[in-house]
Design an enzyme around this catalytic site. Structure first.
Site, PDB file in Angstrom:
ATOM      1  N   CYS A   7       0.857  -1.171   0.000  1.00  0.00           N
ATOM      2  CA  CYS A   7       0.000   0.000   0.000  1.00  0.00           C
ATOM      3  C   CYS A   7       0.900   1.229   0.000  1.00  0.00           C
ATOM      4  O   CYS A   7       2.119   1.113   0.037  1.00  0.00           O
ATOM      5  CB  CYS A   7      -0.917  -0.031   1.224  1.00  0.00           C
ATOM      6  N   CYS A  79      -4.055  -0.346  -3.015  1.00  0.00           N
ATOM      7  CA  CYS A  79      -4.437   1.014  -3.403  1.00  0.00           C
ATOM      8  C   CYS A  79      -3.813   1.307  -4.759  1.00  0.00           C
ATOM      9  O   CYS A  79      -2.826   0.679  -5.150  1.00  0.00           O
ATOM     10  CB  CYS A  79      -3.999   2.034  -2.366  1.00  0.00           C
ATOM     11  N   CYS A  86       4.553   0.327  -7.815  1.00  0.00           N
ATOM     12  CA  CYS A  86       5.224  -0.938  -7.529  1.00  0.00           C
ATOM     13  C   CYS A  86       6.207  -1.259  -8.649  1.00  0.00           C
ATOM     14  O   CYS A  86       5.857  -1.155  -9.829  1.00  0.00           O
ATOM     15  CB  CYS A  86       4.199  -2.060  -7.391  1.00  0.00           C
TER      16      CYS A  86
END
Length: 137
Positions: A7, A79, A86
């Site tokens: 997250c 999220c 990422c």
């Protein structure tokens, strides 16, 4: 099996997911959570997890560990920010995205804010349980 929950700040949603996974997944599965930033552990997340008898009070807000990420079987972003930021993972990593509301952004009375935390907690619990069933086949 190695699962990584990601997250933005690793303060609420990913911490709750890690707590449920640690409790529900088989003992030999490795579970961790992290963020693209560290925001500290949200005390309301700790409180609502304690209501379900899961203690995450000793968890720490951590940054993404590249080695753990690359060796994970599943990487779950909770999220859009984490999904978008990422790092690229190898094709062997199963990437899932759970678009959950951020309870830390809830406004209103304390009761209304806590109700949002509980709703997100309950959704995370159901998703973690479903994930376990899917993995175990």
């Amino acid at each position: 099996m190695q699962v990584y929950f990601l997250c933005t700040g690793n303060s609420c949603r990913s911490q709750m997911a890690e707590g449920f996974a640690e409790t529900l997944f088989p003992a030999d599965w490795r579970v961790a959570s992290a963020g693209v930033e560290t925001h500290g552990l949200n005390p309301r997340a700790v409180a609502v997890m304690a209501e379900d008898d899961i203690d995450i009070s000793q968890h720490e807000s951590k940054l993404i560990d590249h080695d753990y990420l690359m060796s994970s079987d599943y990487v779950i972003t909770l999220c859009g920010d984490a999904r978008d930021k990422c790092p690229v993972t190898p094709p062997s990593v199963n990437r899932l995205h759970w678009p959950l509301e951020d309870p830390a952004q809830a406004t209103g009375t304390e009761a209304e804010i806590m109700a949002k935390f509980r709703a997100v907690r309950d959704e995370i619990e159901q998703r973690v349980k479903k994930l376990q069933v899917e993995i175990e086949g």
